[in-house]
Design an enzyme around this catalytic site. Sequence first.
Site, PDB file in Angstrom:
ATOM      1  N   VAL A  23       0.869  -1.174   0.000  1.00  0.00           N
ATOM      2  CA  VAL A  23       0.000   0.000   0.000  1.00  0.00           C
ATOM      3  C   VAL A  23       0.909   1.229   0.000  1.00  0.00           C
ATOM      4  O   VAL A  23       2.016   1.206   0.538  1.00  0.00           O
ATOM      5  CB  VAL A  23      -0.964   0.040   1.202  1.00  0.00           C
ATOM      6  CG1 VAL A  23      -2.047  -1.009   1.046  1.00  0.00           C
ATOM      7  CG2 VAL A  23      -0.222  -0.132   2.522  1.00  0.00           C
ATOM      8  N   SER A  24       0.410   2.324  -0.617  1.00  0.00           N
ATOM      9  CA  SER A  24       1.254   3.488  -0.849  1.00  0.00           C
ATOM     10  C   SER A  24       1.367   4.418   0.347  1.00  0.00           C
ATOM     11  O   SER A  24       2.361   5.133   0.486  1.00  0.00           O
ATOM     12  CB  SER A  24       0.730   4.280  -2.053  1.00  0.00           C
ATOM     13  OG  SER A  24       0.734   3.481  -3.209  1.00  0.00           O
ATOM     14  N   THR A  25       0.349   4.452   1.209  1.00  0.00           N
ATOM     15  CA  THR A  25       0.379   5.377   2.342  1.00  0.00           C
ATOM     16  C   THR A  25       0.229   4.620   3.652  1.00  0.00           C
ATOM     17  O   THR A  25      -0.346   3.525   3.700  1.00  0.00           O
ATOM     18  CB  THR A  25      -0.745   6.425   2.235  1.00  0.00           C
ATOM     19  OG1 THR A  25      -2.009   5.750   2.242  1.00  0.00           O
ATOM     20  CG2 THR A  25      -0.618   7.220   0.944  1.00  0.00           C
ATOM     21  N   GLN A  28      -3.270   3.353   4.910  1.00  0.00           N
ATOM     22  CA  GLN A  28      -3.982   2.305   4.194  1.00  0.00           C
ATOM     23  C   GLN A  28      -3.726   0.948   4.854  1.00  0.00           C
ATOM     24  O   GLN A  28      -2.715   0.755   5.532  1.00  0.00           O
ATOM     25  CB  GLN A  28      -3.541   2.246   2.731  1.00  0.00           C
ATOM     26  CG  GLN A  28      -3.983   3.444   1.894  1.00  0.00           C
ATOM     27  CD  GLN A  28      -3.440   3.360   0.481  1.00  0.00           C
ATOM     28  OE1 GLN A  28      -2.239   3.328   0.260  1.00  0.00           O
ATOM     29  NE2 GLN A  28      -4.336   3.319  -0.488  1.00  0.00           N
TER      30      GLN A  28
END
Length: 204
Positions: A23-25, A28
Site C-alpha cells: 500500500v502506498s500510504t 492504508q
Amino acid sequence: MTKTTAPVRFAEGDPARVGYARVSTADQSLDSQLDALRDAGCGIVYTDHGVSGTTTTRPGLDAALAHLRAGDVFTVVRLDRLGRTTKHLIATVEQFEADGVQFASLTEGIDTTTPAGRMMFTVLCAVAQMERDLIAERTRAGLDAARARGRKGGRKPALTPRQVEQVRRMRHEQDATLEEIADTFNVSRSTIIRVLNAPAPTNA
C-alpha cells in the site's frame, strides 16, 4: 523512512507460492490483499506498507525477490502492486521466467503456470508494445506538424531573440565580461559563449 517488516506466514498455504502486498500510504490497510493472497494459497507474503509504486527500492519486494527459488509462484493481487510501469513489470516477469519462477496476478487472471495465464501475459506484452508504438507515432506526427509550421522540436532556447541582441550589445558595445552577462540573464557562461559564437541574424 520505511522499515522492513517480517513476512506474514500462513500455515495452511503452499510455501512455494510467495505473495507480495503493498500500500502506498501509512494509513492504508494491507488486510484485503493479505486475505486474497491467503485464499490464493500463499504460504508466505512479503509486504511494503506506505511505499509508493514509483519507489525504486522497496524493502519488502526486495526481500521477496531474494527469497524466490525455481519452481516458486510469485503472486500479487493486482499488477500495479508489482510494476512501476508496464515496461518494468514485463521485464520483471521475463526475469522470473529466466529464473524458473512462475507469476500470478489475481485480479487480471494472469497465471503463468497455466496456458491461459501465459496467453494473458503475452497479450499484456503486445498491448504494452502497441502503446509504445502509438506514443512514438504521435511524437513523430507532432514533430512533423511543428516543422510544417516552421518550428523545430527540442528544448526551448535559454534566451529570447531580444535577449540575444542585448547579450551582443553588452559584449561588443559595453565590453562586459562573460560572467557579468551570464549573471545578468541568469544563464551559464557556456550559454553566453554559444550565443556569441552563433551567426548574427540577418534582416531580410
